[in-house]
Design a protein around this motif. Structure first.
Motif, mmCIF file in Angstrom:
data_model
loop_
_atom_site.group_PDB
_atom_site.id
_atom_site.type_symbol
_atom_site.label_atom_id
_atom_site.label_comp_id
_atom_site.label_asym_id
_atom_site.label_seq_id
_atom_site.Cartn_x
_atom_site.Cartn_y
_atom_site.Cartn_z
ATOM 1 N N GLN A 114 73.711 6.829 68.434
ATOM 2 C CA GLN A 114 74.598 7.872 68.903
ATOM 3 C C GLN A 114 74.901 8.831 67.756
ATOM 4 O OE1 GLN A 114 78.136 6.476 70.839
ATOM 5 N NE2 GLN A 114 79.071 8.494 70.951
ATOM 6 N N ILE A 115 74.915 10.100 68.067
ATOM 7 C CA ILE A 115 75.149 11.136 67.070
ATOM 8 C C ILE A 115 76.612 11.552 67.108
ATOM 9 C CG2 ILE A 115 74.535 13.474 66.349
ATOM 10 C CD1 ILE A 115 71.785 13.006 67.604
ATOM 11 N N PHE A 116 77.177 11.695 65.909
ATOM 12 C CA PHE A 116 78.567 12.130 65.792
ATOM 13 C C PHE A 116 78.606 13.405 64.950
ATOM 14 C CE2 PHE A 116 78.613 7.586 66.411
ATOM 15 C CZ PHE A 116 79.640 7.380 67.308
ATOM 16 N N VAL A 174 79.281 3.573 76.240
ATOM 17 C CA VAL A 174 78.038 4.275 76.563
ATOM 18 C C VAL A 174 77.012 3.973 75.472
ATOM 19 C CG1 VAL A 174 76.948 6.501 77.029
ATOM 20 C CG2 VAL A 174 79.317 6.093 77.749
ATOM 21 N N GLU A 175 75.834 3.489 75.868
ATOM 22 C CA GLU A 175 74.751 3.199 74.942
ATOM 23 C C GLU A 175 73.464 3.786 75.494
ATOM 24 O OE1 GLU A 175 74.653 -1.013 74.558
ATOM 25 O OE2 GLU A 175 76.417 -1.106 73.247
ATOM 26 N N ALA A 176 72.432 3.851 74.641
ATOM 27 C CA ALA A 176 71.159 4.416 75.087
ATOM 28 C C ALA A 176 69.994 3.755 74.360
ATOM 29 C CB ALA A 176 71.137 5.929 74.875
ATOM 30 N N ARG A 177 68.841 3.718 75.044
ATOM 31 C CA ARG A 177 67.579 3.251 74.473
ATOM 32 C C ARG A 177 66.509 4.284 74.807
ATOM 33 N NH1 ARG A 177 70.077 -1.177 76.543
ATOM 34 N NH2 ARG A 177 68.968 -0.981 78.535
ATOM 35 N N ALA A 178 65.578 4.465 73.906
ATOM 36 C CA ALA A 178 64.580 5.520 74.075
ATOM 37 C C ALA A 178 63.173 4.951 74.145
ATOM 38 C CB ALA A 178 64.670 6.529 72.924
ATOM 39 N N GLY A 179 62.297 5.648 74.912
ATOM 40 C CA GLY A 179 60.896 5.301 74.986
ATOM 41 C C GLY A 179 60.608 4.072 75.811
ATOM 42 N N LYS A 180 59.317 3.812 76.020
ATOM 43 C CA LYS A 180 58.907 2.678 76.850
ATOM 44 C C LYS A 180 59.202 1.338 76.199
ATOM 45 C CE LYS A 180 54.133 2.862 75.146
ATOM 46 N NZ LYS A 180 52.702 2.981 75.534
ATOM 47 N N ASP A 181 59.307 1.352 74.857
ATOM 48 C CA ASP A 181 59.613 0.109 74.140
ATOM 49 C C ASP A 181 61.108 -0.175 74.083
ATOM 50 O OD1 ASP A 181 56.920 -0.330 73.668
ATOM 51 O OD2 ASP A 181 56.945 0.814 71.796
ATOM 52 N N THR A 200 67.036 5.830 78.392
ATOM 53 C CA THR A 200 67.782 4.952 79.295
ATOM 54 C C THR A 200 69.226 4.866 78.825
ATOM 55 O OG1 THR A 200 65.814 3.633 79.772
ATOM 56 C CG2 THR A 200 67.954 2.657 80.314
ATOM 57 N N VAL A 201 70.124 5.392 79.629
ATOM 58 C CA VAL A 201 71.551 5.419 79.291
ATOM 59 C C VAL A 201 72.265 4.344 80.105
ATOM 60 C CG1 VAL A 201 73.659 6.786 79.276
ATOM 61 C CG2 VAL A 201 71.457 7.862 78.750
#
Length: 277
Positions: A223-225, A210-217, A259-260
């Motif tokens: 990831q927080i642990f 599982v990965e994620a990207r943030a914002g329009k860019d 975006t996940v």
């Protein structure tokens, strides 16, 4: 004085000459040697074609036997073609060798063809790799989902082997004081990822990424642990069972979407969800 005169005797009739019979004299028995030569030639030629290995083997055995028997006759004086019988036996042996080689080549070719066919069938019936856009909500399963767009919160990616992945809403999250992956000034968001195995085989959940990207860019969201999130998937999911794991990601304060991307494993295509923040 009288003179005695003996009457002339008639000559004995001449008997015709009859040659004396020679015991043990028979015609030469050369048939086996000739047969061995003919069968040996045919067998050797057949052995040059791998598919006819069976014919080369049969003729080779017969030619070898006939050639050896023909040589025996020649040694006993019953035949006069010892060389022919010998050559026939040699050709029979050559045919046998070519028969073995041809059998190996033929069986190897058949085995390769069967493996290639099995691989082609397996590739055709592969059930765990949908194309981009081949995942949608459970309610839309069976409809045309080849839109190439990201899914929304609550939608499910349903794969061909009936593995279902669902990503929930992104909600604000406050990491604890010992958390890693959170940058001061950014905001943290928690999401729930559900993997349900509706198929017939157990699923290795440890391969889920599982990965994620943030914002329009599309800035990478760390990831927080901490003590509540970040453990990830582990173990296996049995048929008919599901597992839910909480993830948290760090995003810039001004990001409006997250975006996940979830990839269930090496043989699956990754699916993306566009979550509103």
């Amino acid at each position: 004085m009288s003179q005695f005169t003996q009457p002339p005797q008639s000559p004995q009739p001449q008997q015709p000459y009859t040659p004396a019979h020679t015991p043990g004299l028979r015609p030469a028995r050369n048939g086996l040697g000739v047969s061995a030569l003919i069968l040996g030639i045919i067998g050797a030629v057949s052995g040059l074609i791998p598919f006819f290995f069976w014919l080369a083997g049969i003729l080779g055995v017969i030619a070898l036997i006939l050639g050896l028997v023909g040589r025996g006759r020649a040694k006993r004086g019953e035949a006069t073609n010892k060389g022919t019988a010998t050559f026939g036996a040699v050709l029979g042996l050559v045919a046998l060798i070519l028969s073995v080689v041809g059998a190996v080549i033929t069986f190897k070719a058949v085995d390769d063809a069967v493996n290639d066919l099995s691989k082609a069938v397996a590739d055709t019936t592969a059930s765990a790799k949908p194309e981009a856009g081949d995942a949608g909500s459970t309610a839309d399963k069976g409809k045309d989902k080849d839109t190439g767009k990201a899914l929304e919160a609550g939608d499910s990616a349903v794969y061909d082997d009936d593995l279902t992945v669902t990503v929930g809403d992104a909600t604000s999250y406050t990491p604890d004081s010992f958390a890693s992956g959170h940058t001061k000034g950014n905001r943290a968001y928690r999401i729930a990822v559900v993997v349900e195995n509706a198929g017939k085989e157990k699923f290795d959940a440890a391969l889920v990424n599982v990965e994620a990207r943030a914002g329009k860019d599309g800035v990478n969201a760390e990831q927080i642990f901490d003590g509540k999130v970040g453990e990830g998937f582990s173990g296996t999911v049995l048929p008919g069972k599901k597992v839910t794991v909480q993830f948290a990601f760090d995003a810039p304060a001004d990001a409006e979407n997250l975006t996940v991307e979830v990839n269930p494993g090496f043989t699956y295509a990754a699916t993306q969800w566009d979550l509103k923040l």
